[in-house]
Write an enzyme that holds these catalytic residues in place. Structure first.
Site, PDB file in Angstrom:
ATOM      1  CG  ASP A  91      -8.142   2.303  -8.569  1.00  0.00           C
ATOM      2  OD1 ASP A  91      -7.904   3.111  -9.474  1.00  0.00           O
ATOM      3  OD2 ASP A  91      -7.253   1.772  -7.895  1.00  0.00           O
ATOM      4  CG  HIS A 132      -2.096   5.987  -3.859  1.00  0.00           C
ATOM      5  ND1 HIS A 132      -2.870   5.122  -3.141  1.00  0.00           N
ATOM      6  CD2 HIS A 132      -2.190   5.618  -5.151  1.00  0.00           C
ATOM      7  CE1 HIS A 132      -3.426   4.257  -3.973  1.00  0.00           C
ATOM      8  NE2 HIS A 132      -3.037   4.526  -5.185  1.00  0.00           N
ATOM      9  CG  HIS A 192       0.914   1.524  -7.410  1.00  0.00           C
ATOM     10  ND1 HIS A 192       1.305   2.214  -6.293  1.00  0.00           N
ATOM     11  CD2 HIS A 192      -0.285   2.030  -7.771  1.00  0.00           C
ATOM     12  CE1 HIS A 192       0.362   3.101  -5.995  1.00  0.00           C
ATOM     13  NE2 HIS A 192      -0.603   3.020  -6.878  1.00  0.00           N
TER      14      HIS A 192
END
Lengths: 333, 202
Positions: free
Chosen positions: A110, A219, A57
């Site tokens: 996460d 993603h 990212h």
């Protein structure tokens, strides 16, 4: 696939090494475990901001480490969250005695890894707060999903909270500010092409020549719907309307408008999208007082764009304007 | 029968081989409804486990489970790292200092592992996750079924995820588009149970 890489399993490490070499005055790289910290860390007497997530990212998050933004970033493997021990070590390394705020994007991996790290840090007697960012209106927020994804608002939260920490705000105040940013921001994106993971060489999905993935995640996970290509102004409207309706943003609101490239879309096109988005905002009576246009939260080599609107209040605006000195976002330094 | 650390190490070795040989398949399943790296992540974690086992062979089932759990948490990342990691850490807590686990104790270890996964991930049966393979298998073991039967239950659980809509993890963003794909977590969990069965029958 053709890419500027050496060994597929060394992509993240070599990229981080290169970035550290390019910005020696701003950041340092720690290896084993891998994290990036600001060159002058730890800053005693300041709340430390730590974020992290899968790589792929860029420039998020490591590119946002530096004065006025993050104290440390923990990059995982491509699209894979960092691990608890990595987050724990990074947090400990930058802790300045005033507690730590973890800014976490709402993805199951996460959230789980940061949660385990926070427990480890609390066992060590370090105060940790976490704010989970979930601003993507493409996902239905219900008991039947993992909830909305964290996208563009993450960049804005890291900048604004970083400035608050630099100004000496305490952990409770920064946590409240971060929560309020998340509550006041909405985003949505679309992809013109899939992305290819350099670690596996696989494209995330296939799109027809004339197809667009609408409501894309960062993603390469498929979006909400596939739609045929349409002119930029029409596509921009398809992103802006659900964003405006969701909060909802109201006539007279002061906003920050953030047009974000997903990796392979040139600035030329992002500016066309910004033009359309700003016009739409003004047609809806929104007052755009701050802007950001560029590729700040990408999905490898995906072509596409995401738009984020943040309703600003006075403190957010002044923290946005405060100096920031990071590899990817820099003004006033 | 009894399960000494040697047998349980065969389980873990088999898992490494299986995840390595099914790497592309697990990645492909993940690409269909997630981000396409489940096989790579597990293979990386279990390769690290092998290194550590060769350097420092554990003496008890508990220390083996702890090593496996900690290594998965620190090397796999994603959601599967903490989830599978917790599975082994919680299993290790039940194993105590015993050098050999009997059937009932092993079943209790696995049940504690399952509870650990559910505490962290908050998934229930039918959410299209690894729980759909683990729960029926471990439930069978708790009810004194044979290992082969448990592994069969896990495979059935995996297959039963195909028509489901996912309610946890990244696949949940897809809604009905997740239908028609086996869950990669349930698939890796089923491989894990296959290995447990083959290690115990060996």
């Amino acid at each position: 696939m053709k890419a500027l890489i050496n060994q597929p399993d060394q992509v993240v490490t070599e990229a981080l090494q290169g970035m550290a070499m390019a910005y020696p005055n701003l950041i340092r790289l720690h290896e084993n475990p891998q994290y990036v910290l600001r060159a002058d860390a730890p800053k005693t007497g300041k709340v430390a901001l730590v974020s992290g997530g899968g790589s792929g990212h860029e420039p998020m998050h490591a590119g946002f480490v530096g004065r006025g933004m993050l104290d440390a970033a923990c990059p995982g493997a491509i699209f894979t969250s960092p691990t608890p021990d990595q987050i724990q070590e990074a947090s400990t390394a930058v802790h300045g005695g005033q507690g730590i705020l973890h800014i976490v994007k709402n993805y199951t991996g996460d959230v789980l890894n940061f949660q385990m790290a926070a427990e480890l840090l609390q066992n060590d007697g370090i105060e940790v707060h976490s704010v989970v960012i979930d601003d993507d209106v493409a996902v239905k927020d219900s008991l039947y999903t993992a909830g909305r994804r964290g996208v563009g608002a993450t960049v804005l939260a890291e900048k604004i909270c970083g400035a608050a920490a630099e100004a000496g705000a305490n952990l409770n105040a920064i946590t409240a500010l971060c929560t309020s940013i998340n509550d006041s921001a909405r985003s949505m994106g679309l992809a013109l092409s899939p992305c290819t993971n350099p670690e596996t060489g696989q494209a995330s999905f296939t799109l027809g020549e004339n197809e667009i993935e609408y409501g894309i995640g960062i993603h390469g996970e498929p979006g909400r719907q596939r739609i045929p290509w349409q002119p930029a102004d029409t596509l921009t409207e398809k992103l802006m309307l659900p964003i405006i309706e969701d909060l909802p943003f109201k006539k007279g609101d002061e906003v920050l408008l953030f047009v974000n490239g997903l990796g392979a879309t040139p600035l030329l096109e992002l500016n066309i999208v910004y033009r359309a988005a700003a016009r739409l905002a003004s047609q809806h009576g929104l007052k755009v007082s701050r802007r950001l246009v560029g590729a700040y939260m990408t999905s490898l080599d995906m072509a596409g764009v995401s738009i984020t609107l943040l309703r600003l209040d006075e403190s957010m605006r002044s923290y946005w304007d405060a100096p920031v000195c990071t590899p990817a976002l820099r003004w006033g330094c | 029968m009894g399960y000494a650390v040697v047998t349980l190490m065969q389980w873990i070795t088999c898992a490494e081989e299986q995840f390595q040989s099914h790497l592309a398949e697990l990645n492909a399943l993940d690409a269909a409804i997630g981000d396409g790296d489940h096989g790579s992540n597990l293979a990386r974690g279990f390769a690290k486990i092998r290194e550590k086992l060769q350097a420092n062979p554990p003496e008890t089932p508990a220390s083996l489970f702890k090593l496996v759990g900690m290594t998965l948490i620190s090397t796999v990342g994603g959601a599967s790292g903490p989830l599978y990691g917790s599975f082994f850490l919680e299993a290790g807590k039940i194993a105590g200092e015993q050098r050999e686990l009997d059937d009932a104790t092993l079943a209790r270890c696995l049940q504690a592992g399952l509870t650990g996964i559910q505490r962290l991930g908050k998934a229930e049966a039918g959410d299209k996750t690894m729980i759909d393979a683990l729960e029926p298998a471990i439930h069978a073991l708790t009810n004194k079924a044979e290992m082969g039967v448990a592994a069969q239950k896990a495979r059935e659980g995996r297959d039963a995820t195909i028509p489901l809509i996912a309610r946890k993890g990244r696949a949940s963003y897809l809604g009905e588009r997740a239908i028609g794909h086996a869950d990669p977590g349930a698939t890796s969990a089923s491989l894990l149970l296959d290995c447990l069965a083959s290690a115990c029958l060996a």
